[in-house]
Each structure stands twice: as C-alpha cells, then as structure tokens.
Write a protein that holds these residues in place. Structure first.
Motif, PDB file in Angstrom:
ATOM      1  N   LEU A  22       0.833  -1.206   0.000  1.00 50.75           N
ATOM      2  CA  LEU A  22       0.000   0.000   0.000  1.00 50.75           C
ATOM      3  C   LEU A  22       0.867   1.256   0.000  1.00 50.75           C
ATOM      4  O   LEU A  22       0.564   2.235  -0.705  1.00 50.75           O
ATOM      5  N   LYS A  23       1.951   1.248   0.759  1.00 46.61           N
ATOM      6  CA  LYS A  23       2.871   2.383   0.777  1.00 46.61           C
ATOM      7  C   LYS A  23       3.495   2.599  -0.601  1.00 46.61           C
ATOM      8  O   LYS A  23       3.592   3.744  -1.088  1.00 46.61           O
ATOM      9  N   LEU A  24       3.896   1.493  -1.230  1.00 44.32           N
ATOM     10  CA  LEU A  24       4.467   1.590  -2.574  1.00 44.32           C
ATOM     11  C   LEU A  24       3.438   2.142  -3.559  1.00 44.32           C
ATOM     12  O   LEU A  24       3.758   2.969  -4.430  1.00 44.32           O
ATOM     13  N   LEU A  25       2.206   1.731  -3.410  1.00 40.87           N
ATOM     14  CA  LEU A  25       1.138   2.204  -4.286  1.00 40.87           C
ATOM     15  C   LEU A  25       0.925   3.711  -4.115  1.00 40.87           C
ATOM     16  O   LEU A  25       0.779   4.453  -5.100  1.00 40.87           O
ATOM     17  N   GLU A  26       0.928   4.163  -2.870  1.00 39.96           N
ATOM     18  CA  GLU A  26       0.753   5.590  -2.606  1.00 39.96           C
ATOM     19  C   GLU A  26       1.928   6.399  -3.155  1.00 39.96           C
ATOM     20  O   GLU A  26       1.743   7.501  -3.692  1.00 39.96           O
ATOM     21  N   GLU A  27       3.127   5.867  -3.019  1.00 38.32           N
ATOM     22  CA  GLU A  27       4.301   6.562  -3.554  1.00 38.32           C
ATOM     23  C   GLU A  27       4.226   6.676  -5.069  1.00 38.32           C
ATOM     24  O   GLU A  27       4.547   7.728  -5.639  1.00 38.32           O
ATOM     25  N   LYS A  28       3.809   5.605  -5.721  1.00 36.78           N
ATOM     26  CA  LYS A  28       3.681   5.653  -7.177  1.00 36.78           C
ATOM     27  C   LYS A  28       2.613   6.660  -7.598  1.00 36.78           C
ATOM     28  O   LYS A  28       2.790   7.404  -8.567  1.00 36.78           O
ATOM     29  N   LEU A  29       1.504   6.697  -6.869  1.00 32.85           N
ATOM     30  CA  LEU A  29       0.440   7.647  -7.194  1.00 32.85           C
ATOM     31  C   LEU A  29       0.921   9.084  -6.970  1.00 32.85           C
ATOM     32  O   LEU A  29       0.621   9.980  -7.779  1.00 32.85           O
ATOM     33  N   LYS A  30       1.687   9.315  -5.912  1.00 34.31           N
ATOM     34  CA  LYS A  30       2.244  10.646  -5.664  1.00 34.31           C
ATOM     35  C   LYS A  30       3.227  11.027  -6.761  1.00 34.31           C
ATOM     36  O   LYS A  30       3.243  12.181  -7.233  1.00 34.31           O
ATOM     37  N   SER A  31       4.039  10.069  -7.182  1.00 28.92           N
ATOM     38  CA  SER A  31       4.973  10.333  -8.278  1.00 28.92           C
ATOM     39  C   SER A  31       4.227  10.676  -9.561  1.00 28.92           C
ATOM     40  O   SER A  31       4.642  11.560 -10.319  1.00 28.92           O
ATOM     41  N   VAL A  32       3.114  10.001  -9.812  1.00 32.26           N
ATOM     42  CA  VAL A  32       2.299  10.310 -10.988  1.00 32.26           C
ATOM     43  C   VAL A  32       1.719  11.719 -10.882  1.00 32.26           C
ATOM     44  O   VAL A  32       1.681  12.469 -11.865  1.00 32.26           O
ATOM     45  N   ASP A  33       1.267  12.102  -9.679  1.00 34.17           N
ATOM     46  CA  ASP A  33       0.745  13.457  -9.475  1.00 34.17           C
ATOM     47  C   ASP A  33       1.805  14.505  -9.791  1.00 34.17           C
ATOM     48  O   ASP A  33       1.543  15.502 -10.486  1.00 34.17           O
ATOM     49  N   LEU A  34       3.016  14.281  -9.272  1.00 39.58           N
ATOM     50  CA  LEU A  34       4.112  15.220  -9.552  1.00 39.58           C
ATOM     51  C   LEU A  34       4.454  15.245 -11.034  1.00 39.58           C
ATOM     52  O   LEU A  34       4.724  16.304 -11.608  1.00 39.58           O
ATOM     53  N   GLY A  35       4.455  14.074 -11.658  1.00 45.05           N
ATOM     54  CA  GLY A  35       4.744  14.005 -13.088  1.00 45.05           C
ATOM     55  C   GLY A  35       3.704  14.743 -13.914  1.00 45.05           C
ATOM     56  O   GLY A  35       4.047  15.460 -14.869  1.00 45.05           O
ATOM     57  N   LEU A  36       2.434  14.584 -13.556  1.00 41.32           N
ATOM     58  CA  LEU A  36       1.375  15.281 -14.288  1.00 41.32           C
ATOM     59  C   LEU A  36       1.471  16.789 -14.072  1.00 41.32           C
ATOM     60  O   LEU A  36       1.263  17.578 -15.009  1.00 41.32           O
ATOM     61  N   GLN A  37       1.822  17.197 -12.857  1.00 38.83           N
ATOM     62  CA  GLN A  37       2.004  18.616 -12.593  1.00 38.83           C
ATOM     63  C   GLN A  37       3.167  19.177 -13.417  1.00 38.83           C
ATOM     64  O   GLN A  37       3.063  20.259 -14.010  1.00 38.83           O
ATOM     65  N   GLY A  38       4.264  18.436 -13.462  1.00 38.36           N
ATOM     66  CA  GLY A  38       5.391  18.861 -14.297  1.00 38.36           C
ATOM     67  C   GLY A  38       5.025  18.919 -15.764  1.00 38.36           C
ATOM     68  O   GLY A  38       5.460  19.822 -16.493  1.00 38.36           O
ATOM     69  N   LEU A  39       4.221  17.955 -16.229  1.00 37.24           N
ATOM     70  CA  LEU A  39       3.798  17.948 -17.633  1.00 37.24           C
ATOM     71  C   LEU A  39       2.942  19.180 -17.934  1.00 37.24           C
ATOM     72  O   LEU A  39       3.094  19.796 -18.995  1.00 37.24           O
ATOM     73  N   ARG A  40       2.074  19.540 -17.009  1.00 34.20           N
ATOM     74  CA  ARG A  40       1.243  20.721 -17.222  1.00 34.20           C
ATOM     75  C   ARG A  40       2.097  21.985 -17.286  1.00 34.20           C
ATOM     76  O   ARG A  40       1.858  22.864 -18.127  1.00 34.20           O
ATOM     77  N   GLU A  41       3.095  22.071 -16.409  1.00 27.62           N
ATOM     78  CA  GLU A  41       3.977  23.247 -16.426  1.00 27.62           C
ATOM     79  C   GLU A  41       4.758  23.325 -17.731  1.00 27.62           C
ATOM     80  O   GLU A  41       4.835  24.389 -18.355  1.00 27.62           O
ATOM     81  N   LYS A  42       5.336  22.194 -18.154  1.00 29.90           N
ATOM     82  CA  LYS A  42       6.069  22.182 -19.414  1.00 29.90           C
ATOM     83  C   LYS A  42       5.141  22.483 -20.587  1.00 29.90           C
ATOM     84  O   LYS A  42       5.509  23.231 -21.507  1.00 29.90           O
ATOM     85  N   GLY A  43       3.940  21.911 -20.560  1.00 24.51           N
ATOM     86  CA  GLY A  43       2.999  22.141 -21.646  1.00 24.51           C
ATOM     87  C   GLY A  43       2.567  23.589 -21.725  1.00 24.51           C
ATOM     88  O   GLY A  43       2.493  24.177 -22.826  1.00 24.51           O
ATOM     89  N   GLN A  44       2.314  24.220 -20.567  1.00 25.88           N
ATOM     90  CA  GLN A  44       1.897  25.622 -20.578  1.00 25.88           C
ATOM     91  C   GLN A  44       3.030  26.518 -21.061  1.00 25.88           C
ATOM     92  O   GLN A  44       2.808  27.478 -21.817  1.00 25.88           O
ATOM     93  N   SER A  45       4.257  26.224 -20.612  1.00 21.59           N
ATOM     94  CA  SER A  45       5.405  26.996 -21.088  1.00 21.59           C
ATOM     95  C   SER A  45       5.562  26.867 -22.600  1.00 21.59           C
ATOM     96  O   SER A  45       5.834  27.850 -23.304  1.00 21.59           O
TER      97      SER A  45
END
Length: 678
Positions: A399-422
């Motif tokens: 469960l901890k590993l699952l939460e970490e992966k989901l958090k990493s996906v959240d950060l990745g999507l946030q980074g993608l949005r920033e790069k995409g907007q730029s």
C-alpha cells in the motif's frame, strides 16, 4: 665641356681611321646640340674637328655637314691637322672657296697651336689642355639623366591623367578613367629614388667622374641638368602625393564597395534562403525522437547561419575600423550599412534562438510525457495484478508503494502541465517572427497535440486513481482482516494463559472465612476478565467472517481459531466453576468452624444440638476429598490445580481446623474436663 673666349661652348668631334658614318654623326650632333639652353646656343659654338687620325675628304665632309646641322650656332671651326698634313693648296683652296657659303670661319691648326684660340684650361689633355674629362662617365651620367627625364616625364603624364581623371565631374567618368589608367607603367617610388640619387650626384659636382677639385660641370649650370631634375622631382612629388591620395580614396571606395557588396550578400541570404529555412520549420514533433530529429535539422540550419554570422563579425570589425579612420562623407553610409547588417543579423539570430528554445521545450515536454506514461503503465500493471500478501506487513508495504507511485504520478502530471503551458506560451509568441506568414494552422496543430497529450495523461491518471481507491479499500480490508485474525489468535492465547494461571496459581483456599471470601471476590473479577477476552475474541472472529465475505475470500485462520477459542473457554468455565465450588465450600467450612470455636463454654445451651459438629466435619471431609479430585474437561481430559505439594498444604490447613472443631466437640461432651491445651 669647355668654353671658348666668347663663353661659347666647345664641341669636339674626334675622327678615327675607320669609316665614319655621316648619318650617325649627324644624329649625334643633333642630340648634343639639343642639350644646351637657347641662351647658350645664342653665344655660338666653337667646333674642334680632330682630324689627326682621319683623311681630308672625311674632314671636309664633316665641316660641310656642320653647315646643315648647326649653321647659325657655329662661329669657329678648328680643324686639328696631323703632323703630316694634307696638301696645303688643296685644303687652303677648299676652305677659302667655301668660306662665304659656310657662314663660319674654318681654320687648320695643329694640336700644339690650338691654345692660340682656346684657353688651355678649356681643352682636354688630348689637345694639350688641363680640362679633366671622362667621356664614359659623362655618357653614363647622361644616360641616367635621360632615362630619369624620360621616365619621369612619362610618369608625370600618367599620374596627371590618373589624378585629373579622379577629379572629373560624374562618378561614372571617374570610375571609367581610373579603371583604364589606374596603374602607372613604372613604379613612382623607383623613379623618385633615381631622381634623388641623380640630384645628389649633380650637387656633389661629380658628374664628370672626377672626385678631385674640379669646379666645372657641364650638366650643372649651362646645361641646366640640376634645375631640370629638381623641377621634375618637385612635379613628381606633387603628382605622386595626389596619386597616393587618389589610390587611398580608390582603395577606400573599393573597400567600401566590397563591404557594401558583402553586406548585401549577408542581408540577402539571411532574408532570403535563411528566413525561408526557418519558415518551413514550424513543427515541434509528436515524440522525443521526432523532436530530436527536428533539433538535428535546426543545428544544420544554425551551422549554415554560423558561416554568415562569421562574415558579419568580420564586416562589423572592418566597418568599425573605417568609422574610426573614415572621412565625414563616408560616416553616414558606413553607419547605415552597419545598422542594416546588425538589424538583420540580430533578428535572424533571435529567430534561431527562439526556434532552438521552442524545440528544447518540446523535447522536455515529450520527455516528461514519456516518463509519466511509463509511470502510469507501471502503476496500471501493479493494479492489474491480484493482491496475495502473506501478512498485514506486506500489505502495508504494498500500500505504501502504491501511494508513492500515485504521488509520483501526481508530480509528473504537474510537471507535464507546467512544461505544456510553457510550450504553449512560446508557441503563442511564434507569430512575432513569422515574416507575415500565417502560422495559425500550424500552431493549431501543435497546440492541439500538446493539449491532447495533457488531456490523455489526465484521463489515464484519473482511471488509475479510481483503481487505486478500489485497491486501497481492498488492501485496508485485508489489513483489517489480518489484524482481526491476529487479535483473535491473541485472545485465544490470552484465554489460555488465564486458564493456565487459574490452574497453577489460584490454589489457596484461605485460612479463614474472610480471606476465603476475598479470594472468591478476586476469582469473580478474574472470571470477568476471561469473559471479556472470550467476548473480544468472538467479536473479532465475527468481523473476520464479514471481511471475508466482503473480500470474497476464505480466511486461513478463522476456521481453526473459533474451535480453539470455544475449547479453551469451556475448559476455563469448567475450571472456574470448580474453583468457585471449592471456595464456596471453604467459606461455608470456615464460617461454621469459626462460629463454633468462638462460642463460650459457659453457654452450654448453644451447643444443644451436636449435629452442627457433624455437618462441619462432613463439609471438611468433602472439601478434602474435592482437593484430591482433578478437573475433568468435556473432552475427557483431566487437570489438577497446582502441584501435589500445593494441594497438601491447603488440605493441611483444613485438617488443622477440623482438629480444633473436634476438640471443641469433646469439650462440650465432657464439661467437667479441664480446658484442653491449645
């Protein structure tokens, strides 16, 4: 080089034994007579014809030729005769006859008598004079003078033509004149050097080849060589200075034209093929590989531009040098060229940099998108695998590993949005350098691609989040299931420990009724604890059943834990009841015994009924008998309280008290007996 007594120049004509060419002699005389000035010619010439080594006919021909060559300038002709002279009659008759027609006087004279007509200092050694003269030296110097005069005169004409051509009115005539006659036929520096050397020779009065004490040079005063050389040198310096300025102006104009031509080449290429290359490169690619290919293509374009930018740097340096040393009339044109070149180059460099930044942003966007896609794939793969953990700890780790992966996906999507907007912001600015080209359609494709990637990643992330929520609930239920099973097993262990403690430590029956009642109260509390433990275990097992139904799985331990719990509880119940029965019997025994033992012997009526003693003895025996009997469980197994020694100790206390009661009974039966010893 000598002069006669009238200050007229002396012309010496040496004749030899060989045949003398009259044509050559005539040409030579014409050349020699062209050297003196008109003033010198006006004073006349004295001609010495050296006929000592020649024949009379030759001498006569030469004398007659003087009439045609220099009739007016000849005032006296001295014919030097040999020692063995010709026929006097003939010679005298001939010259006398021709005297009036010749126009000048002709005398025949021997060499030693020539001083009668000419001073010795004006005669050379050949005629007995002291005048120093080196004909070869004179000839060499004369050739140098003639060559200088000819070259300088020709050079002056050429330089004048060039200089005058540079001063013509229209630029077209100026260019045509300079183009046709720009380079002189001889080197001006060489001619000037020759003239200076010649002038130095003349000023040192060494033209006749003698270094010792002569005071006369025919090239100096009378022949006007030095003033002529000086005049030519002055004219040459003047024209050459003008020529150098013309060359400098022409060089500057040529350099300016070359710079202008190169500037236009750079400008035309950058605004033509260079800009066209950038116009055709508008895409950003749909993947990392596509963006890298576009970057490689852009680097090739930059490489081509770098060559022209290198030319720009060189031209800028040349223009800066000309501006520092240029004339006022060229400053405006040079500054205009420099400004035009700088504007075009900086604009093109800005476009290249913008394109490079755009491609780099696109590459970073696609890199983040690819990383995010891989993370989503990994998360989805993890969610698609059924959970089969061995225990609750492994479930917590998963469960901890699952939460970490989901958090990493959240950060990745946030980074993608920033790069995409730029990247979208940069694309929106692309129209500023499009040179009028409508890039709306091309930009729309890029914008749609970027937004499509971000939306697709958002949908995939949302699906994964939903699956994570379901998986999280299931895993939490499994954790709870394992926890319930573990706690139920722990309740069985606790109940077993309570049973063991009841059998091994709850042995004493008390020394009196009060102590026994206290033990009985403690035992009831002990039973309450056991009851709570049993109830807790039952609740946990019921929760396990519910969780198993929710998870659609069967517990690995609940089927074994419930029988164990019931079995231990039944054993505890049987043991507890036995313990209660023993304590209650002990309370009855102690209470009755203590009551009898505490009554006074003076009240015999209280003991009227001896049956009480019998009951006490019966209860005591029953209690002693029960201490020796084991606890029998429902399954037929048996278990004793404590050890034999513990039971023997408890029985001994009861027997002692029974003895006291027996003694009391005997006392009542024998009132006359003395009080028994304690």
């Amino acid at each position: 080089g000598g002069k006669d007594r009238r200050s007229g120049l002396i012309l010496t004509i040496p004749l030899c034994l060989e045949q003398t060419s009259m044509d050559e002699l005539s040409v030579t005389l014409d050349y020699l007579l062209s050297i003196p000035s008109e003033k010198c010619k006006a004073r006349g010439f004295t001609v010495i014809v050296d006929g000592r080594k020649s024949q009379w006919n030759v001498v006569k021909t030469v004398v007659l030729m003087l009439q045609n060559v220099v009739p007016a300038e000849v005032s006296l002709v001295c014919v030097v005769k040999p020692d063995e002279f010709w026929d006097k009659k003939v010679t005298h008759f001939c010259f006398w006859k021709e005297k009036d027609r010749l126009g000048f006087e002709v005398i025949l004279v021997s060499a030693n008598k020539l001083t009668r007509y000419i001073e010795p200092c004006q005669l050379t050694e050949d005629f007995g004079g002291t005048l120093t003269y080196d004909h070869m030296d004179w000839l060499n110097k004369r050739l140098v003078f003639e060559k200088f005069t000819k070259e300088s005169t020709s050079l002056l004409d050429e330089l004048a033509l060039i200089n005058n051509g540079s001063d013509k009115g229209t630029q077209q005539e100026k260019e045509r004149s300079i183009d046709l006659n720009f380079l002189p036929s001889v080197d001006p520096e060489t001619v000037l050097q020759t003239g200076h050397e010649l002038l130095s020779e003349l000023q040192q009065r060494r033209f006749n080849g003698s270094d010792g004490g002569v005071s006369w040079s025919p090239m100096d005063d009378e022949l006007l060589a030095q003033p002529q050389v000086m005049k030519l040198l002055d004219s040459l310096r003047e024209q050459y200075t003008r020529y150098q300025e013309v060359c400098r102006q022409r060089s500057k104009r040529t350099q300016l034209e070359e710079i202008q031509q190169k500037v236009m080449q750079v400008v035309n290429w950058l605004e033509g093929p260079g800009s066209e290359q950038l116009r055709t490169q508008w895409g950003i690619g749909d993947s990392i590989r596509a963006s890298q290919a576009l970057q490689q293509k852009h680097e090739e374009i930059e490489s081509q531009h770098s060559e022209w930018f290198a030319v720009y740097v060189e031209l800028n340096q040349q223009i800066a040098a000309l501006l520092n040393a240029g004339d006022e009339e060229d400053l405006v044109e040079l500054k205009a060229l420099q400004q035009q070149l700088s504007d075009v180059c900086y604009r093109q460099a800005s476009q290249l940099e913008f394109r490079q930044n755009l491609l780099q942003a696109a590459l970073e966007f696609h890199s983040v998108a690819q990383d995010l896609s891989q993370q989503l794939d990994g998360l989805l793969g993890m969610l698609c695998v059924d959970v089969a953990p061995a225990d609750g700890a492994s479930i917590q780790q998963t469960l901890k590993l699952l939460e970490e992966k989901l958090k990493s996906v959240d950060l990745g999507l946030q980074g993608l949005r920033e790069k995409g907007q730029s990247l979208l912001d940069q694309i929106s600015n692309q129209a500023s350098w499009a040179y009028g080209k409508d890039v709306t359609i091309e930009n729309k494709e890029n914008v749609d691609h970027i937004q499509g990637v971000m939306e697709d990643m958002q949908l995939r992330k949302q699906r994964c989040e939903d699956m994570v929520d379901v998986r999280r609930l299931k895993m939490l239920q499994m954790v709870q299931l394992f926890k319930c099973e573990e706690d139920a097993a722990q309740a069985v262990e606790w109940l077993s420990e309570l049973l063991d403690a009841l059998l091994k430590t709850h042995i004493r029956l008390g020394d009196d009724a009060q102590e026994t009642k206290v033990l009985l109260e403690k035992h009831r509390k002990f039973v309450d604890v056991a009851q709570s433990t049993y109830d807790y275990g039952r609740q946990l097992l019921q929760a396990t059943v519910v969780l198993c139904q929710s998870l659609r799985c069967t517990s690995r331990s609940s089927g074994d834990t419930l029988p164990r719990l019931n079995r231990v509880w039944k054993q505890f119940t049987v043991t507890s009841e036995e313990r209660v029965h023993r304590l209650e019997t002990a309370v009855a025994f102690h209470s009755s015994a203590e009551k009898i033992l505490q009554e006074c012997p003076e009240q015999p009526e209280a003991f009227s009924e001896m049956e009480q003693f019998d009951e006490i003895e019966a209860v005591g025996k029953s209690l002693l008998d029960r201490l020796t009997v084991p606890v029998v469980y429902p399954d037929g197994s048996e278990q004793y309280f404590g050890s034999p020694s513990d039971m023997a100790s408890a029985a001994e206390h009861i027997r002692e008290k029974m003895k006291l009661v027996s003694l009391k009974k005997q006392q009542l039966r024998q009132p006359e007996a003395t009080t028994p010893e304690s």
